[in-house]
Design a protein around this motif. Structure first.
Motif, short mmCIF file in Angstrom:
data_model
loop_
_atom_site.label_atom_id
_atom_site.label_comp_id
_atom_site.label_asym_id
_atom_site.label_seq_id
_atom_site.Cartn_x
_atom_site.Cartn_y
_atom_site.Cartn_z
N VAL A 61 13.58 -2.00 -0.38
CA VAL A 61 12.25 -1.75 0.16
C VAL A 61 12.11 -0.36 0.04
O VAL A 61 12.90 0.12 0.55
CB VAL A 61 11.90 -2.30 1.49
N VAL A 62 11.28 0.24 -0.75
CA VAL A 62 11.13 1.68 -1.13
C VAL A 62 9.72 2.24 -0.89
O VAL A 62 8.94 1.57 -1.32
CB VAL A 62 11.58 2.09 -2.70
N PRO A 63 9.76 3.30 -0.24
CA PRO A 63 8.22 4.10 -0.18
C PRO A 63 7.90 4.35 -1.47
O PRO A 63 8.75 4.86 -1.97
CB PRO A 63 8.47 5.00 1.03
N ASP B 251 2.36 4.79 9.15
CA ASP B 251 2.11 3.80 8.20
C ASP B 251 3.02 3.14 7.17
O ASP B 251 3.29 2.00 7.04
CB ASP B 251 0.84 3.94 7.25
N GLU B 252 3.89 4.17 6.78
CA GLU B 252 5.15 3.88 5.82
C GLU B 252 6.05 3.03 6.69
O GLU B 252 6.78 2.04 6.26
CB GLU B 252 5.56 5.01 5.35
N ARG C 136 0.87 -1.15 0.01
CA ARG C 136 0.11 0.11 -0.16
C ARG C 136 0.72 1.42 -0.03
O ARG C 136 0.54 2.22 -0.80
CB ARG C 136 -1.10 -0.05 1.32
N THR C 137 2.00 1.28 0.67
CA THR C 137 2.80 2.47 1.06
C THR C 137 4.41 2.22 0.46
O THR C 137 5.05 3.16 0.27
CB THR C 137 2.78 3.11 2.16
N VAL C 138 4.68 0.87 0.39
CA VAL C 138 5.96 0.60 -0.24
C VAL C 138 6.02 -0.37 -1.25
O VAL C 138 5.14 -1.07 -1.37
CB VAL C 138 6.97 0.24 1.07
#
Length: 177
Positions: free
Chosen positions: A80-82, A95-96, A62-64
């Motif tokens: 792992v990337v936002p 959340d992120e 959802r965010t990453v």
């Protein structure tokens, strides 16, 4: 096959074998590194508009999202990337932060299942001075490790042998995700 090395202008046969990895020169020279890593020039921002296969994205949250490193230290090296273009870990939302941690945990499970990794190096370089290649967009590295993976090739030969194409690695990891 031995090679010739110039010594005082004369070719001298040595006993070294050569393993050429010309794809690494692109990284060394900074090719594909954006001159402007603000949002419109950021490769991490551009990747999300591509297909997973073309972008080497393993999974989207959802965010990453999780993406293979184009210049991996080891097979299965992913990040792992936002989605949001943010430079500093302290700028992540709650959340992120949670999803980044959960994706990292899940990535460890997936990489272990696919490749039987013995351990991991996990971390992020915050800022250019700390070694971030793309400092304007936070990304966390997850590098699988195996006993003996730092053998003579990277230590003496300064060459990393990768036994699998990135597309094949992405298929394995995405399938197991």
């Amino acid at each position: 096959m031995s090679s010739f090395v110039a010594q005082d202008g004369v070719g001298v046969r040595d006993t070294l074998q050569r393993l050429w990895t010309p794809h690494r020169m692109a990284y060394i020279k900074g090719e594909n590194k954006p001159e402007d890593d603000r949002e419109h020039g950021c490769p991490f921002c551009r990747l999300v508009g591509l297909s997973d296969e073309d972008a080497l994205i393993v999974a989207r949250g959802r965010t990453v999202y999780a993406v293979l490193n184009l210049y991996p230290y080891n097979p299965g090296h992913l990040m792992v990337v936002p989605y949001r273009h943010v430079a500093d870990y302290t700028e992540l939302t709650a959340d992120e932060t949670v999803e980044l941690a959960e994706f990292t945990q899940h990535a460890m499970t997936v990489v272990r299942a696919v490749s039987d990794a013995h351990g991991f190096n996990i971390g992020m370089n915050q800022g250019v001075i700390a070694g971030a290649g793309i400092a304007a967009h936070l990304h966390q590295h997850l590098v699988p490790r195996w006993g003996g993976d730092a053998n003579f090739m990277p230590v003496v030969g300064q060459t990393k042998v990768l036994p699998q194409l990135l597309g094949q690695t992405r298929e394995l990891l995405a399938g197991a995700w």
